[in-house]
Design a protein around this motif. Structure first.
Motif, PDB file in Angstrom:
ATOM      1  N   GLN A   1      -8.875  -6.122  12.183  1.00  0.00           N
ATOM      2  CA  GLN A   1      -8.443  -4.716  12.281  1.00  0.00           C
ATOM      3  C   GLN A   1      -9.126  -4.233  13.480  1.00  0.00           C
ATOM      4  OE1 GLN A   1      -5.807  -3.841  10.718  1.00  0.00           O
ATOM      5  NE2 GLN A   1      -5.845  -5.996   9.703  1.00  0.00           N
TER       6      GLN A   1
ATOM      7  N   THR B   1      -2.675   5.428   9.971  1.00  0.00           N
ATOM      8  CA  THR B   1      -3.260   4.907  11.135  1.00  0.00           C
ATOM      9  C   THR B   1      -2.937   3.397  11.470  1.00  0.00           C
ATOM     10  OG1 THR B   1      -5.516   4.206  10.079  1.00  0.00           O
ATOM     11  CG2 THR B   1      -5.338   6.335  10.694  1.00  0.00           C
TER      12      THR B   1
ATOM     13  N   GLU C   1      -5.197   9.782   4.137  1.00  0.00           N
ATOM     14  CA  GLU C   1      -5.318   8.725   5.275  1.00  0.00           C
ATOM     15  C   GLU C   1      -5.055   7.517   4.663  1.00  0.00           C
ATOM     16  OE1 GLU C   1      -9.213   7.779   6.549  1.00  0.00           O
ATOM     17  OE2 GLU C   1      -8.442   7.601   8.561  1.00  0.00           O
ATOM     18  N   ILE C   2      -3.957   6.775   5.576  1.00  0.00           N
ATOM     19  CA  ILE C   2      -3.823   5.420   5.060  1.00  0.00           C
ATOM     20  C   ILE C   2      -4.400   4.591   6.323  1.00  0.00           C
ATOM     21  CG2 ILE C   2      -1.900   3.951   4.975  1.00  0.00           C
ATOM     22  CD1 ILE C   2      -0.459   6.907   3.785  1.00  0.00           C
TER      23      ILE C   2
ATOM     24  N   THR D   1      -7.979   3.165   6.025  1.00  0.00           N
ATOM     25  CA  THR D   1      -9.408   3.745   6.294  1.00  0.00           C
ATOM     26  C   THR D   1     -10.248   3.198   7.311  1.00  0.00           C
ATOM     27  OG1 THR D   1      -9.443   3.888   3.965  1.00  0.00           O
ATOM     28  CG2 THR D   1     -11.396   4.259   4.936  1.00  0.00           C
ATOM     29  N   GLY D   2     -10.051   1.609   7.544  1.00  0.00           N
ATOM     30  CA  GLY D   2     -10.476   0.963   8.560  1.00  0.00           C
ATOM     31  C   GLY D   2     -12.072   0.986   8.672  1.00  0.00           C
TER      32      GLY D   2
ATOM     33  N   LEU E   1     -12.958  -4.518   4.515  1.00  0.00           N
ATOM     34  CA  LEU E   1     -13.375  -3.304   5.117  1.00  0.00           C
ATOM     35  C   LEU E   1     -13.406  -2.087   3.935  1.00  0.00           C
ATOM     36  CD1 LEU E   1     -10.644  -3.253   8.165  1.00  0.00           C
ATOM     37  CD2 LEU E   1     -13.050  -2.836   7.998  1.00  0.00           C
TER      38      LEU E   1
ATOM     39  N   ILE F   1      -6.888   5.448   1.836  1.00  0.00           N
ATOM     40  CA  ILE F   1      -6.515   4.147   1.318  1.00  0.00           C
ATOM     41  C   ILE F   1      -6.607   3.086   2.323  1.00  0.00           C
ATOM     42  CG2 ILE F   1      -4.565   2.937   0.205  1.00  0.00           C
ATOM     43  CD1 ILE F   1      -3.229   5.351  -0.716  1.00  0.00           C
ATOM     44  N   GLU F   2      -7.180   1.919   1.938  1.00  0.00           N
ATOM     45  CA  GLU F   2      -7.621   0.754   2.751  1.00  0.00           C
ATOM     46  C   GLU F   2      -6.773  -0.542   2.193  1.00  0.00           C
ATOM     47  OE1 GLU F   2      -8.144  -0.009   6.038  1.00  0.00           O
ATOM     48  OE2 GLU F   2      -7.622  -1.932   5.219  1.00  0.00           O
ATOM     49  N   ARG F   3      -6.147  -1.333   2.641  1.00  0.00           N
ATOM     50  CA  ARG F   3      -5.719  -2.598   1.978  1.00  0.00           C
ATOM     51  C   ARG F   3      -6.513  -3.856   2.289  1.00  0.00           C
ATOM     52  NH1 ARG F   3      -3.560  -6.362   4.274  1.00  0.00           N
ATOM     53  NH2 ARG F   3      -1.806  -7.774   3.418  1.00  0.00           N
ATOM     54  N   GLN F   4      -7.303  -3.950   3.094  1.00  0.00           N
ATOM     55  CA  GLN F   4      -8.335  -5.118   3.334  1.00  0.00           C
ATOM     56  C   GLN F   4      -9.646  -4.681   2.634  1.00  0.00           C
ATOM     57  OE1 GLN F   4      -7.719  -7.686   5.048  1.00  0.00           O
ATOM     58  NE2 GLN F   4      -6.002  -7.325   6.641  1.00  0.00           N
TER      59      GLN F   4
ATOM     60  N   GLY G   1      -5.916  -0.523  -1.708  1.00  0.00           N
ATOM     61  CA  GLY G   1      -4.487  -0.700  -2.071  1.00  0.00           C
ATOM     62  C   GLY G   1      -3.547  -0.482  -1.127  1.00  0.00           C
ATOM     63  N   ASP G   2      -2.228  -0.591  -1.364  1.00  0.00           N
ATOM     64  CA  ASP G   2      -1.402  -0.257  -0.401  1.00  0.00           C
ATOM     65  C   ASP G   2      -1.016   0.971  -0.163  1.00  0.00           C
ATOM     66  OD1 ASP G   2       1.056  -0.452   1.152  1.00  0.00           O
ATOM     67  OD2 ASP G   2       2.234  -1.477  -0.234  1.00  0.00           O
ATOM     68  N   GLY G   3      -1.202   1.519   0.941  1.00  0.00           N
ATOM     69  CA  GLY G   3      -0.935   2.953   1.303  1.00  0.00           C
ATOM     70  C   GLY G   3       0.220   3.320   1.624  1.00  0.00           C
TER      71      GLY G   3
ATOM     72  N   LEU H   1       0.829  -3.293   6.582  1.00  0.00           N
ATOM     73  CA  LEU H   1       0.967  -4.247   6.145  1.00  0.00           C
ATOM     74  C   LEU H   1       1.409  -3.923   4.691  1.00  0.00           C
ATOM     75  CD1 LEU H   1      -2.320  -5.809   7.205  1.00  0.00           C
ATOM     76  CD2 LEU H   1      -0.174  -6.574   8.067  1.00  0.00           C
TER      77      LEU H   1
HETATM   78  N1  SAH Z   1      -8.448   4.717  11.170  1.00  0.00           N
HETATM   79  C1  SAH Z   1      -9.040   3.316  11.294  1.00  0.00           C
HETATM   80  C2  SAH Z   1      -7.928   2.705  11.830  1.00  0.00           C
HETATM   81  C3  SAH Z   1      -8.193   1.209  11.376  1.00  0.00           C
HETATM   82  S1  SAH Z   1      -6.621   0.397  11.887  1.00  0.00           S
HETATM   83  C4  SAH Z   1     -10.152   3.362  12.231  1.00  0.00           C
HETATM   84  O1  SAH Z   1      -9.954   4.191  13.223  1.00  0.00           O
HETATM   85  O2  SAH Z   1     -11.214   2.619  12.087  1.00  0.00           O
HETATM   86  C5  SAH Z   1      -5.544   0.407  10.651  1.00  0.00           C
HETATM   87  C6  SAH Z   1      -6.114   0.133   9.232  1.00  0.00           C
HETATM   88  O3  SAH Z   1      -4.940   0.169   8.462  1.00  0.00           O
HETATM   89  C7  SAH Z   1      -6.499  -1.398   9.109  1.00  0.00           C
HETATM   90  O4  SAH Z   1      -7.893  -1.069   8.437  1.00  0.00           O
HETATM   91  C8  SAH Z   1      -5.685  -1.900   8.233  1.00  0.00           C
HETATM   92  O5  SAH Z   1      -6.215  -2.941   7.153  1.00  0.00           O
HETATM   93  C9  SAH Z   1      -5.169  -0.682   7.339  1.00  0.00           C
HETATM   94  N2  SAH Z   1      -3.793  -0.806   6.523  1.00  0.00           N
HETATM   95  C10 SAH Z   1      -2.821  -1.662   7.066  1.00  0.00           C
HETATM   96  N3  SAH Z   1      -1.685  -1.718   6.373  1.00  0.00           N
HETATM   97  C11 SAH Z   1      -2.117  -0.854   5.235  1.00  0.00           C
HETATM   98  C12 SAH Z   1      -1.603  -0.715   4.034  1.00  0.00           C
HETATM   99  N4  SAH Z   1      -0.515  -0.762   3.614  1.00  0.00           N
HETATM  100  N5  SAH Z   1      -2.389   0.210   3.125  1.00  0.00           N
HETATM  101  C13 SAH Z   1      -3.513   0.675   3.748  1.00  0.00           C
HETATM  102  N6  SAH Z   1      -4.129   0.387   4.621  1.00  0.00           N
HETATM  103  C14 SAH Z   1      -3.537  -0.512   5.558  1.00  0.00           C
END
Ligand code: SAH
Length: 213
Positions: free
Chosen positions: A61, A153, A86-87, A89-90, A114, A108-111, A135-137, A209
């Motif tokens: 990411q 994001t 925020e979807i 978190t990264g 991270l 929310i972060e899906r990985q 989870g899935d944002g 994703l």
């Molecule tokens: N705001 C973050 C951006 C990270 S890039 C920063 O500046 O660091 C985008 C992020 O969205 C990645 O961490 C990715 O894993 C996450 N992501 C992708 N699909 C997602 C989903 N369905 N739900 C939650 N997070 C998701």
């Protein structure tokens, strides 16, 4: 981790760059001046924290480009005390900018890698989002809705309906929409059933994703 005068000076330079690129929201610029981006980067790349570029973080990411963070945050038109989802978190950098603006953040972060890493970092830095979710944002966070603002994001191929449904009246959803490149799009909920939609130019994001489960 230290935030030295050197870093503060570099941030000042970065703010000037963002102004030159057209960011005018002084509250947002001030928030970026306050948040040490180098805390949120891979240590090997921390020296590049104040260049206006996206960089790799974990799990393939990226940490968003400062210009993009400023642009999206300005579009959210936040007021202190707003409830924000925020979807993606990264790295947590955008989350920290939101917290700096005095809003309540659900993120929310899906990985998982991270999610865990950034949760630890927030503890270390004393940053307190209202809630961090793994989870899935794209499904939003119905139990905490409605939100005054929702920020995505990652690039979505289309707007997830759950997110529109979870906006408060007057609430703003900022989401990049498209496949290879995305149109920055803002939806404002004008009534219970209608939305005002507007586009704000082309950006490139990692993809939003689908759920892994
Ligand atoms: N705001 C973050 C951006 C990270 S890039 C920063 O500046 O660091 C985008 C992020 O969205 C990645 O961490 C990715 O894993 C996450 N992501 C992708 N699909 C997602 C989903 N369905 N739900 C939650 N997070 C998701």
């Amino acid at each position: 981790m230290n935030d030295l005068p050197k870093h503060q000076g570099q941030r000042q330079q970065l703010i000037e760059t963002l102004k030159a690129k057209g960011i005018t929201d002084t509250t947002v610029l001030e928030a970026l001046q306050q948040v040490p981006r180098h805390f949120f980067m891979d240590p090997a790349l921390a020296g590049l924290a104040y260049t206006d570029k996206a960089y790799p973080i974990a799990a393939e990411q990226t940490i968003s480009q400062p210009y993009t963070v400023a642009f999206q945050t300005a579009l959210l038109a936040l007021n202190k005390g707003d409830k924000v989802l925020e979807i993606g978190t990264g790295s947590g950098y955008q989350t920290a900018v939101l917290l700096q603006l005095g809003v309540e953040v659900y993120t929310i972060e899906r990985q998982n890698e991270l999610f865990k890493k950034t949760q630890l970092l927030f503890r270390k830095l004393g940053l307190r989002p209202k809630k961090m979710v793994f989870g899935d944002g794209a499904k939003g966070l119905p139990e905490a809705a409605p939100f005054d603002a929702i920020l995505v994001t990652a690039g979505a191929s289309e707007v997830p309906h759950a997110l529109l449904e979870q906006l408060a009246q007057g609430g703003r959803l900022v989401i990049p929409i498209g496949q290879d490149e995305q149109q920055m799009t803002r939806f404002i909920r004008t009534t219970a059933t209608s939305f005002d939609k507007k586009s704000f130019g082309t950006f490139r994001f990692v993809p939003l994703l689908a759920d892994k489960n």
